[in-house]
Design a protein around this motif. Structure first.
Motif, PDB file in Angstrom:
ATOM      1  N   SER A   1       0.839  -1.214   0.000  1.00 40.61           N
ATOM      2  CA  SER A   1       0.000   0.000   0.000  1.00 40.61           C
ATOM      3  C   SER A   1       0.859   1.242   0.000  1.00 40.61           C
ATOM      4  O   SER A   1       0.537   2.228  -0.671  1.00 40.61           O
ATOM      5  CB  SER A   1      -0.922   0.067   1.212  1.00 40.61           C
ATOM      6  OG  SER A   1      -1.091  -1.150   1.803  1.00 40.61           O
ATOM      7  N   LEU A   2       1.969   1.207   0.754  1.00 44.70           N
ATOM      8  CA  LEU A   2       2.842   2.379   0.793  1.00 44.70           C
ATOM      9  C   LEU A   2       3.415   2.656  -0.596  1.00 44.70           C
ATOM     10  O   LEU A   2       3.458   3.809  -1.032  1.00 44.70           O
ATOM     11  CB  LEU A   2       3.965   2.176   1.808  1.00 44.70           C
ATOM     12  CG  LEU A   2       3.529   2.099   3.272  1.00 44.70           C
ATOM     13  CD1 LEU A   2       4.712   1.826   4.174  1.00 44.70           C
ATOM     14  CD2 LEU A   2       2.859   3.389   3.694  1.00 44.70           C
ATOM     15  N   LEU A  61       0.684   4.076  -2.786  1.00 42.84           N
ATOM     16  CA  LEU A  61       0.377   5.455  -2.413  1.00 42.84           C
ATOM     17  C   LEU A  61       1.468   6.410  -2.879  1.00 42.84           C
ATOM     18  O   LEU A  61       1.172   7.515  -3.350  1.00 42.84           O
ATOM     19  CB  LEU A  61       0.172   5.567  -0.900  1.00 42.84           C
ATOM     20  CG  LEU A  61      -1.146   4.994  -0.405  1.00 42.84           C
ATOM     21  CD1 LEU A  61      -1.140   4.847   1.097  1.00 42.84           C
ATOM     22  CD2 LEU A  61      -2.306   5.883  -0.826  1.00 42.84           C
ATOM     23  N   LEU A  62       2.733   5.980  -2.759  1.00 41.87           N
ATOM     24  CA  LEU A  62       3.821   6.827  -3.265  1.00 41.87           C
ATOM     25  C   LEU A  62       3.679   7.026  -4.762  1.00 41.87           C
ATOM     26  O   LEU A  62       3.852   8.148  -5.278  1.00 41.87           O
ATOM     27  CB  LEU A  62       5.177   6.191  -2.961  1.00 41.87           C
ATOM     28  CG  LEU A  62       5.750   6.472  -1.576  1.00 41.87           C
ATOM     29  CD1 LEU A  62       6.977   5.628  -1.334  1.00 41.87           C
ATOM     30  CD2 LEU A  62       6.087   7.943  -1.438  1.00 41.87           C
ATOM     31  N   LEU A  73       0.940   6.862  -6.541  1.00 40.20           N
ATOM     32  CA  LEU A  73      -0.216   7.712  -6.825  1.00 40.20           C
ATOM     33  C   LEU A  73       0.085   9.172  -6.508  1.00 40.20           C
ATOM     34  O   LEU A  73      -0.304  10.074  -7.252  1.00 40.20           O
ATOM     35  CB  LEU A  73      -1.423   7.248  -6.012  1.00 40.20           C
ATOM     36  CG  LEU A  73      -2.023   5.893  -6.401  1.00 40.20           C
ATOM     37  CD1 LEU A  73      -3.118   5.504  -5.420  1.00 40.20           C
ATOM     38  CD2 LEU A  73      -2.584   5.949  -7.813  1.00 40.20           C
ATOM     39  N   THR A  74       0.804   9.400  -5.394  1.00 43.31           N
ATOM     40  CA  THR A  74       1.128  10.781  -5.022  1.00 43.31           C
ATOM     41  C   THR A  74       1.985  11.438  -6.089  1.00 43.31           C
ATOM     42  O   THR A  74       1.727  12.584  -6.493  1.00 43.31           O
ATOM     43  CB  THR A  74       1.858  10.826  -3.675  1.00 43.31           C
ATOM     44  OG1 THR A  74       1.142  10.056  -2.724  1.00 43.31           O
ATOM     45  CG2 THR A  74       1.983  12.250  -3.180  1.00 43.31           C
ATOM     46  N   TRP A 129      -0.101  12.227  -9.185  1.00 49.64           N
ATOM     47  CA  TRP A 129      -0.988  13.375  -9.067  1.00 49.64           C
ATOM     48  C   TRP A 129      -0.198  14.672  -8.938  1.00 49.64           C
ATOM     49  O   TRP A 129      -0.605  15.719  -9.432  1.00 49.64           O
ATOM     50  CB  TRP A 129      -1.956  13.197  -7.879  1.00 49.64           C
ATOM     51  CG  TRP A 129      -3.071  14.175  -7.934  1.00 49.64           C
ATOM     52  CD1 TRP A 129      -3.238  15.282  -7.149  1.00 49.64           C
ATOM     53  CD2 TRP A 129      -4.170  14.176  -8.857  1.00 49.64           C
ATOM     54  NE1 TRP A 129      -4.371  15.978  -7.529  1.00 49.64           N
ATOM     55  CE2 TRP A 129      -4.959  15.302  -8.561  1.00 49.64           C
ATOM     56  CE3 TRP A 129      -4.566  13.344  -9.886  1.00 49.64           C
ATOM     57  CZ2 TRP A 129      -6.122  15.614  -9.273  1.00 49.64           C
ATOM     58  CZ3 TRP A 129      -5.717  13.658 -10.591  1.00 49.64           C
ATOM     59  CH2 TRP A 129      -6.489  14.772 -10.278  1.00 49.64           C
ATOM     60  N   ALA A 130       0.937  14.627  -8.261  1.00 52.68           N
ATOM     61  CA  ALA A 130       1.750  15.840  -8.128  1.00 52.68           C
ATOM     62  C   ALA A 130       2.263  16.297  -9.498  1.00 52.68           C
ATOM     63  O   ALA A 130       2.305  17.493  -9.785  1.00 52.68           O
ATOM     64  CB  ALA A 130       2.915  15.599  -7.179  1.00 52.68           C
ATOM     65  N   VAL A 131       2.649  15.345 -10.350  1.00 54.39           N
ATOM     66  CA  VAL A 131       3.096  15.719 -11.692  1.00 54.39           C
ATOM     67  C   VAL A 131       1.935  16.343 -12.463  1.00 54.39           C
ATOM     68  O   VAL A 131       2.115  17.261 -13.265  1.00 54.39           O
ATOM     69  CB  VAL A 131       3.660  14.496 -12.445  1.00 54.39           C
ATOM     70  CG1 VAL A 131       3.864  14.800 -13.911  1.00 54.39           C
ATOM     71  CG2 VAL A 131       4.972  14.069 -11.824  1.00 54.39           C
ATOM     72  N   PHE A 154      -0.090  18.412 -11.589  1.00 53.46           N
ATOM     73  CA  PHE A 154      -0.277  19.837 -11.331  1.00 53.46           C
ATOM     74  C   PHE A 154       0.351  20.680 -12.432  1.00 53.46           C
ATOM     75  O   PHE A 154      -0.006  21.836 -12.623  1.00 53.46           O
ATOM     76  CB  PHE A 154       0.395  20.245 -10.013  1.00 53.46           C
ATOM     77  CG  PHE A 154      -0.283  19.717  -8.785  1.00 53.46           C
ATOM     78  CD1 PHE A 154       0.315  19.860  -7.547  1.00 53.46           C
ATOM     79  CD2 PHE A 154      -1.506  19.092  -8.849  1.00 53.46           C
ATOM     80  CE1 PHE A 154      -0.297  19.387  -6.402  1.00 53.46           C
ATOM     81  CE2 PHE A 154      -2.123  18.601  -7.710  1.00 53.46           C
ATOM     82  CZ  PHE A 154      -1.503  18.760  -6.486  1.00 53.46           C
ATOM     83  N   HIS A 155       1.319  20.086 -13.119  1.00 55.23           N
ATOM     84  CA  HIS A 155       2.073  20.875 -14.079  1.00 55.23           C
ATOM     85  C   HIS A 155       1.351  20.973 -15.411  1.00 55.23           C
ATOM     86  O   HIS A 155       0.228  20.514 -15.565  1.00 55.23           O
ATOM     87  CB  HIS A 155       3.471  20.277 -14.254  1.00 55.23           C
ATOM     88  CG  HIS A 155       4.268  20.335 -12.993  1.00 55.23           C
ATOM     89  ND1 HIS A 155       4.206  19.377 -12.015  1.00 55.23           N
ATOM     90  CD2 HIS A 155       5.135  21.264 -12.537  1.00 55.23           C
ATOM     91  CE1 HIS A 155       4.999  19.713 -11.005  1.00 55.23           C
ATOM     92  NE2 HIS A 155       5.571  20.860 -11.311  1.00 55.23           N
ATOM     93  N   HIS A 195      -9.450  25.258 -15.268  1.00 50.51           N
ATOM     94  CA  HIS A 195      -8.839  24.516 -14.167  1.00 50.51           C
ATOM     95  C   HIS A 195      -9.643  23.274 -13.832  1.00 50.51           C
ATOM     96  O   HIS A 195      -9.088  22.186 -13.649  1.00 50.51           O
ATOM     97  CB  HIS A 195      -8.735  25.426 -12.937  1.00 50.51           C
ATOM     98  CG  HIS A 195      -8.002  24.809 -11.810  1.00 50.51           C
ATOM     99  ND1 HIS A 195      -6.629  24.587 -11.838  1.00 50.51           N
ATOM    100  CD2 HIS A 195      -8.410  24.323 -10.620  1.00 50.51           C
ATOM    101  CE1 HIS A 195      -6.255  24.021 -10.722  1.00 50.51           C
ATOM    102  NE2 HIS A 195      -7.309  23.851  -9.954  1.00 50.51           N
ATOM    103  N   LEU A 218      -8.640  19.252 -14.107  1.00 48.52           N
ATOM    104  CA  LEU A 218      -8.785  18.291 -13.003  1.00 48.52           C
ATOM    105  C   LEU A 218      -9.543  17.060 -13.465  1.00 48.52           C
ATOM    106  O   LEU A 218      -9.186  15.924 -13.145  1.00 48.52           O
ATOM    107  CB  LEU A 218      -9.534  18.934 -11.841  1.00 48.52           C
ATOM    108  CG  LEU A 218      -8.714  19.786 -10.890  1.00 48.52           C
ATOM    109  CD1 LEU A 218      -9.602  20.327  -9.798  1.00 48.52           C
ATOM    110  CD2 LEU A 218      -7.591  18.976 -10.283  1.00 48.52           C
ATOM    111  N   LEU A 266      -5.990   9.029 -13.878  1.00 49.63           N
ATOM    112  CA  LEU A 266      -5.734   8.373 -12.593  1.00 49.63           C
ATOM    113  C   LEU A 266      -6.655   7.168 -12.417  1.00 49.63           C
ATOM    114  O   LEU A 266      -6.247   6.104 -11.955  1.00 49.63           O
ATOM    115  CB  LEU A 266      -5.951   9.378 -11.458  1.00 49.63           C
ATOM    116  CG  LEU A 266      -5.540   8.886 -10.065  1.00 49.63           C
ATOM    117  CD1 LEU A 266      -4.026   8.804  -9.961  1.00 49.63           C
ATOM    118  CD2 LEU A 266      -6.071   9.808  -8.983  1.00 49.63           C
TER     119      LEU A 266
END
Lengths: 431, 524
Positions: free
Chosen positions: A8-9, A12-13, A15-16, A19-21, A23-24, A106, A110, A117
């Motif tokens: 799971s960790l 989750l890493l 997925l994080t 999703w952070a990418v 943003f660009h 915006h 999303l 995702l």
């Protein structure tokens, strides 16, 4: 720590970072009148939602094929249709026929990112986890480490969540196909692979290995007995899947021809804009070999594209993270003994005149050298201006360097494949 | 490639680098008004002479941190000059060019190096536990709990603040006390206080501990005070250290006669027992009880609805919350409550000190007590309790349990800080990441002796999931969203307040009943 928590960790890493990418910026952001791949995907939602099926691949007043006309097989079109239904619920302006051309906002961004995702979580990530746990060697910690590295592979993240595409669907389905074959569920594997072929025609590059493997398996079982029966089942699966996918297009003979014409445009150059996708094909091949220290070099070829999209920061961060992670977690360089790198064939040839050659050390040096070359090229592409006479100097250098690497890998992998000893395949590997 | 570092060191490096990469990816995320606050401070320290720093009021975000932080911003502003000169113009309110964002975000990421160093020092203070595999080592678990702390990540690297840097100084000071380097610890704390005066809340713990365990050099065999061992030298040295730090920080302003102005900026008379989002403390429960009583009172005709203050019936989370049934609370009352709440702990470590660990427990209680009873508390202040508690959590079963409840509840209460849709997946993923890690690693560490959380506690924590679903997904789609938009915030605040209060009580019980290590409390 238990396995499930480690997995799971990792997920989750993964997925994080994805999703952070996201943003660009994306391909073609704020660049009318043509925009980019992001607008292409939005446009396909518009077309598939508003027009009847038989008009999707045809040029008419409602559907201008010169503006991002559909050039992927029907499954992509159906996927776009499903997304369009959701889009319509959220904001009809996103898929308004003609009026939504070039729509950027915006909330729309999303939505689009969320669709990527969603399919990633549904198709690609489970396939990766299953692959790592059923097909990788080593302790469970090593399998988790491999899963983490694959999930953090920058190329896929940058293209899908940055530039904007749905490679996770096609690669995921192809991986499911591979899993199916590996576990002995041939029909399932066929189904998955046929679906991915119907999603992106680029997967044809993978179809030969699938075909040869299955044919070989049937022959081994005896073409007069069980093998023949098996072959029939496989063929039926493939044909039925194709039929189901192409059903709306089979009413009129002109339809499938037009679709094929769109999928394989012989008129224009085959490598235009598809370059970013060919690496995806290689990517799957290489994952199967889990020599992950090598993949870092592959996505340098995408650098010019990523720079155009304004994705420099995610490129730098994800590449460095992946490089560091694979070196640290997988001790890639420590495992580079000659045996593990399966350099046997090379050894044989060079033994005559260079018996003292330490091939593994050469490989290590070559690795560091390529890294330095890549870093230098990345730096110059961003910060230096090319000489006036050679405006495309850096993209060309990038292509040349990448090509040399690809060539090297092709030779190497062919060698490994040919040298692979016959393994007694216990198909259901226990953990 | 032979690793030049040991296994532990390379692991630490990997974790630090990994979290830094993640922080870099978050550069483009949402940032709050705190971003403009710091940009304004960069501008005014760079462009204006020192005497005007605490008088400048072009922007509404006036300088309200002590002078050392102003000097820190001044130092940063010289580097900012190379990124974008325009951000250093005081009149450029809300200026946020890409270069500005990049610079500010990078400054937080780089300042976190102090935090990394402090975490490394804290790991050295843990009791050695050889023979365990890497993932089960207390130092590994502590490293992850601190470096990848969910609260720090979202408050510092999304919302925007410099807490990593400040907590680094705090943790380093604590580590120095564990290492019996008390002068350094005291110096670090004085510096910290002059960087951000909110740490006044934990100053009593430092004061009592240093006085009791450092100035009185010896204790009797049963742990009680040995009055004759008082060392004037040590007291004077400590005093000198503290006073000289203050002199360096406030000196220039005292010389300019600006001390009253500086103090008025540092301690503004803020209206409101709670700010717009109720921090999950006692006053949130007090407010909700007041609302409940007033509604019940009206229903049972005990109260006349016309006599009640208008806002209390229909209004939600306003700064000036007027209590209708229960007595109103004044700043003085909160101060008294806070002092009362921490006095037992201070008395305990005076009477029966337990070395550095007792000090740390007391520090956490002071932080939590002031969070619970303080005036106009921000929910971010919960980090002041959670981070130091991590050190205790990897060594003691009871504290691990309290840590789990406090950290999960406290971190969840930070959710309203990131209210944008874009950041929703990030906060959920990171929260799950931290929660799963802390639960499983601490469970594995203390697997001997049954389950770490009892069923009631586990149910309470699981209740956060439906709470999140309701507040963030279901409620916005209902009709009440328009009429009672504050309701999800209120729910979150009250639910979390229960958990935080519970943790506070348990922490006190743990402090007051912990076995005295009275074998030989040799303090130096």
């Amino acid at each position: 720590m238990e396995n499930w928590s480690l997995i799971s960790l990792c997920v989750l890493l993964g997925l994080t970072s994805r999703w952070a990418v996201s943003f660009h910026s994306y391909s073609g952001a704020g660049k009318p009148p043509i925009f980019g791949d992001y607008e292409a995907q939005r446009h396909w939602q518009e077309v598939t939602y508003n027009l009847p099926v038989h008009e999707w691949y045809f040029n008419n007043t409602n559907n201008d094929l010169n503006y991002w006309g559909l050039d992927y097989p029907p499954l992509t079109a159906y996927h776009s249709l499903v997304c369009a239904y959701v889009a319509k619920l959220l904001n009809p302006e996103w898929v308004e026929l003609h009026a939504s051309r070039g729509y950027e906002s915006h909330s729309h961004k999303l939505f689009m990112r969320a669709t990527v995702l969603f399919t990633d979580i549904l198709i690609y990530i489970p396939a990766v986890l299953l692959y790592c746990f059923y097909f990788c060697d080593g302790s469970s910690k090593q399998k988790v480490a491999t899963a983490l590295c694959i999930l953090l592979y920058p190329g896929l993240i940058l293209i899908d969540y940055g530039h904007f595409q749905y490679n996770s669907v096609s690669l995921g389905l192809a991986l499911w196909g591979t899993l199916g074959l590996g576990l002995g569920w041939d029909l399932f594997g066929c189904l998955a692979f046929t679906l991915t072929l119907n999603y992106k025609q680029m997967e044809l590059y993978h179809s030969l290995p699938f075909f040869c493997y299955l044919l070989g398996k049937c022959i081994k079982q005896g073409l007069t007995g069980r093998g023949f029966f098996h072959l029939v089942k496989i063929s039926m699966t493939v044909l039925v899947t194709f039929a189901l996918c192409w059903m709306p297009f089979l009413s009129d003979p002109k339809q499938p021809l037009q679709v094929l014409h769109r999928l394989f445009p012989v008129g224009r150059g085959l490598f235009e804009d598809k370059v970013a996708n060919t690496w995806c094909s290689l990517n799957v091949l290489i994952k199967i070999k889990t020599l992950l220290s090598r993949e870092t070099q592959l996505f340098l070829s995408m650098l010019p594209l990523l720079l155009k999209d304004g994705l420099l920061l995610p490129y730098v961060v994800t590449s460095l993270a992946f490089l560091f992670l694979s070196l640290y977690l997988l001790s890639a360089l420590e495992r580079s003994t000659e045996e593990e790198l399966r350099l046997g064939l090379y050894r044989k040839h060079t033994q005559h005149w260079l018996p003292k050659l330490n091939l593994s050390r050469i490989i290590k040096w070559k690795f560091w050298f390529s890294l330095v070359a890549m870093a230098a090229l990345s730096f110059t592409s961003v910060w230096l201006k090319p000489p006036a006479k050679l405006p495309d100097l850096f993209p060309v250098l990038v292509s040349v360097l990448s090509f040399l690497h690809f060539l090297g890998f092709i030779i190497y992998f062919n060698q490994v494949q040919l040298m692979e000893p016959q393994r007694k395949k216990s198909l259901k590997k226990t953990n | 490639m032979a690793a030049p570092m040991t296994n532990d060191q390379s692991c630490f490096f990997a974790l630090a680098l990994g979290v830094s990469f993640l922080k870099c990816l978050l550069i483009n995320a949402y940032h709050s008004t705190d971003f403009e606050v710091h940009r304004n401070w960069l501008a005014l320290t760079h462009s204006l002479p020192v005497p005007q720093w605490y008088y400048e009021a072009t922007s509404e975000w006036t300088l309200d941190y002590p002078p050392l932080f102003a000097w820190f911003e001044y130092g940063l502003s010289h580097i900012a000059w190379f990124f974008d000169k325009e951000m250093l113009v005081v009149q450029n309110l809300n200026y946020a060019s890409p270069a500005t964002i990049l610079f500010q975000r990078l400054s937080v990421i780089v300042a976190d190096v102090v935090f990394f160093y402090a975490v490394k020092e804290c790991c050295k203070c843990l009791r050695e536990d050889k023979g365990k595999d890497l993932l089960g080592k207390p130092s590994f678990i502590l490293t992850v709990l601190l470096l990848w702390n969910f609260g720090l990540l979202i408050v510092d690297h999304i919302h925007f603040q410099y807490n990593g840097f400040l907590f680094g100084v705090l943790l380093l000071s604590i580590a120095r006390h564990f290492q019996n380097r008390h002068f350094e610890g005291a110096l670090l704390f004085s510096v910290l206080f002059n960087l951000k005066h909110i740490y006044l809340y934990i100053a009593p713990a430092y004061g009592i501990y240093l006085l009791r365990c450092f100035c009185f050099t010896q204790s009797n065999a049963d742990g009680s005070l040995q009055w004759r061992s008082f060392s004037v030298v040590r007291l004077v040295t400590l005093g000198t250290i503290v006073l000289s730090t203050f002199a360096v920080s406030f000196g220039p302003f005292i010389a300019l006669g600006q001390l009253p102005q500086v103090l008025s900026r540092l301690f503004p008379f803020k209206r409101g027992l709670c700010h717009a989002y109720w921090a999950p403390n006692i006053w949130a429960l007090y407010n909700i009880a007041d609302k409940a009583f007033s509604i019940l009172g009206v229903k049972f005709k005990l109260l006349d609805i016309n006599k009640l203050p208008k806002a209390s019936m229909t209004g939600g989370l306003v700064q000036e919350f007027q209590h209708s049934v229960l007595p109103s609370v004044s700043p003085l009352a909160t101060l008294v409550c806070t002092l009362l709440s921490i006095l037992p702990a201070l008395f305990r470590i005076w009477h029966r000190p337990n070395g550095a660990r007792g000090f740390l427990r007391c520090l956490v209680i002071c932080a939590l007590g002031s969070f619970m009873f303080g005036w106009h508390v921000h929910e971010k202040a919960i980090l002041m309790a959670i981070l130091p508690l991590s050190l205790l959590a990897v060594e003691s079963r009871e504290e691990a349990r309290i840590f789990l409840i406090l950290s999960i509840t406290g971190h969840y209460s930070l959710f309203p800080l990131l209210f944008t849709t874009q950041e929703l997946p990030i906060k959920i993923f990171l929260m799950l990441l931290f929660t799963i890690f802390s639960l499983t690693s601490l469970k594995t560490l203390f697997r001997k002796g049954g389950a770490l959380l009892n069923p009631l506690e586990a149910t309470y924590l699981l209740g956060l999931i439906p709470l999140e679903l309701i507040c963030e997904f279901v409620y916005p789609l209902t009709v009440w969203q328009k009429t009672f938009p504050f309701l999800p915030l209120m729910l979150t605040s009250v639910y979390c307040a229960l958990g935080v209060t519970y943790a506070f009580i348990r922490l006190y019980i743990s402090l007051l009943t912990c076995s005295d290590n009275t074998k030989k409390i040799k303090t130096q």
